[in-house]
Design an enzyme around this catalytic site. Structure first.
Site, PDB file in Angstrom:
ATOM      1  N   LYS A  35       0.804  -1.309  -0.116  1.00  0.00           N
ATOM      2  CA  LYS A  35       0.040  -0.151   0.032  1.00  0.00           C
ATOM      3  C   LYS A  35       0.928   1.379   0.062  1.00  0.00           C
ATOM      4  O   LYS A  35       1.899   1.199   0.308  1.00  0.00           O
ATOM      5  CB  LYS A  35      -0.913   0.011   1.248  1.00  0.00           C
ATOM      6  CG  LYS A  35      -0.283  -0.010   2.595  1.00  0.00           C
ATOM      7  CD  LYS A  35      -1.061   0.095   3.703  1.00  0.00           C
ATOM      8  CE  LYS A  35      -0.445   0.014   5.312  1.00  0.00           C
ATOM      9  NZ  LYS A  35      -1.388   0.220   6.304  1.00  0.00           N
ATOM     10  N   TYR A 257      17.255  29.935   8.344  1.00  0.00           N
ATOM     11  CA  TYR A 257      16.211  30.627   8.871  1.00  0.00           C
ATOM     12  C   TYR A 257      16.079  30.742  10.204  1.00  0.00           C
ATOM     13  O   TYR A 257      16.207  29.640  10.943  1.00  0.00           O
ATOM     14  CB  TYR A 257      14.872  30.296   8.218  1.00  0.00           C
ATOM     15  CG  TYR A 257      14.857  30.379   6.484  1.00  0.00           C
ATOM     16  CD1 TYR A 257      14.764  31.640   6.041  1.00  0.00           C
ATOM     17  CD2 TYR A 257      14.720  29.377   5.826  1.00  0.00           C
ATOM     18  CE1 TYR A 257      14.702  32.110   4.699  1.00  0.00           C
ATOM     19  CE2 TYR A 257      14.765  29.713   4.373  1.00  0.00           C
ATOM     20  CZ  TYR A 257      14.648  31.052   4.024  1.00  0.00           C
ATOM     21  OH  TYR A 257      14.450  31.021   2.783  1.00  0.00           O
TER      22      TYR A 257
END
Length: 373
Positions: A35, A257
């Site tokens: 899956k 950042y």
């Protein structure tokens, strides 16, 4: 030339992990669960390695079609069953087995016109409380299915919520045993965690089918209690990139950042071509393990969309020359040229406050994948 980031899928590791799970499963048949596009590895990439399985288990019809198109003629199981009546037509055409977990799915079967009766897996909600019939409704559902000419054979299935934890499977296993007593049909109860931890030791946990999921891909289902190496599992995916930039920091210089990392001493850092747009978790903070040319080091600062920074101090301390083009392994194993050093995906996932499943499934489409035999 494309960006250097790429994922390597290791066929030998997939085969090895399947053998480990099969050994734990005793004489049970093995579903290879593919899956979510084989947990992010790509169904087409894992298919040949998983041909030795007894069946494939997945969720949606398109993935089932892909497995059939690859040449698989054996069992395929839809783990969530069908979602509308016309899905049963494709089940008939492709010869799919499917889970039945609610009355609406039985209604669909009763309305379905077919010349080929279906093999179904009737799901018991033994305590997970996601899908399945409660114990008090289970036998009535079995009887209703058994009376339908559209149904050829009924198997019995459940799913454990705590197979990877301290509670284990005893409570739910007892519920399952009581609910199915006297009912005919093959049984499937164990996922990866239950198979590795209980299937070979608990006679009551023996079954006809086990569902091999995360363990087939080399991640430990009960990390950190047991590492992947503790289960003798090998990483099936290695996410690798390269250093594309270098910076010399002085005391007090910041990185990335938010200036979350402040250099405590003069140091050399590398910038790798990998970021959260590639599927690497932004939440991973300074200290997340990473390999450079097979040497373990750490990330520093905040992960950006396309880049992350890493500390080259451990390599320089060994007198290793690291620079532009040096190999960076985000998880999995370094290339053979760098000793095939392993960085378990579970360690990186722990730094992201998640599990290896999520990292595998989150690798972005823009990351090229290549199959290694």
């Amino acid at each position: 030339m494309p960006r250097p980031i790429h994922a390597v899928i290791h066929s030998d590791a997939l085969r090895h992990n399947m053998a480990v799970v099969r050994a734990r499963a005793q004489d049970a048949n093995l579903w290879a669960v593919v899956k979510a596009n084989a947990y992010g590895h790509g169904i087409e990439h894992v298919f040949e390695a998983f041909r030795a399985a007894d069946g494939f288990a997945l969720l949606d019809l398109q993935e089932a079609e892909r497995v059939r198109q690859l040449g698989w003629r054996g069992p395929i199981l839809l783990l969530e069953g069908v979602f509308e009546l016309r899905d049963l037509e494709l089940c008939s055409r492709l010869g799919l087995w499917h889970v039945v977990h609610n009355e609406a799915q039985i209604d669909m079967l009763a309305a379905h016109k077919t010349h080929t009766p279906h093999r179904v897996f009737l799901k018991l909600n033994s305590g997970m409380n996601r899908l399945g019939f409660k114990p008090q409704s289970y036998r009535a559902a079995w009887a209703r299915l058994n009376a339908l000419p559209q149904v050829e054979e009924i198997s019995l299935i459940t799913h454990f919520s705590d197979a990877d934890g301290e509670q284990g499977i005893a409570r739910q296993l007892a519920v399952f045993q009581a609910a199915v007593e006297g009912l005919s049909g093959e049984r499937s109860i164990c996922n990866s965690a239950a198979t590795l931890r209980f299937a070979s030791g608990d006679a009551q946990a023996r079954q006809d089918w086990v569902r091999g999921g995360i363990a087939l891909y080399g991640s430990s289902p009960d990390y950190p209690s047991t590492s992947s190496a503790g289960w003798d599992l090998q990483p099936a995916m290695s996410l690798r990139t390269a250093i594309i930039g270098m910076q010399q920091l002085q005391v007090g210089d910041t990185v990335g950042y938010g200036s979350r990392f402040v250099a405590p001493v003069p140091m050399t850092i590398g910038i790798a071509a990998c970021g959260y747009a590639d599927g690497y978790p932004r939440i991973c903070d300074t200290g997340t393990p990473i390999l450079v040319d097979g040497v373990r080091t750490r990330t520093i600062g905040r992960v950006s969309m396309d880049m992350l920074a890493l500390d080259l101090t451990p390599l320089l301390a060994q007198g290793r020359a690291a620079g532009l083009g040096s190999e960076v392994t985000l998880w999995g194993k370094a290339s053979a040229a760098h000793g095939a050093t392993v960085l378990p995906i579970d360690e990186v996932a722990a730094c992201a406050q998640t599990v290896g499943y999520e990292l595998m499934c989150a690798v972005a489409p823009r990351v090229a994948m290549q199959l290694e035999a």
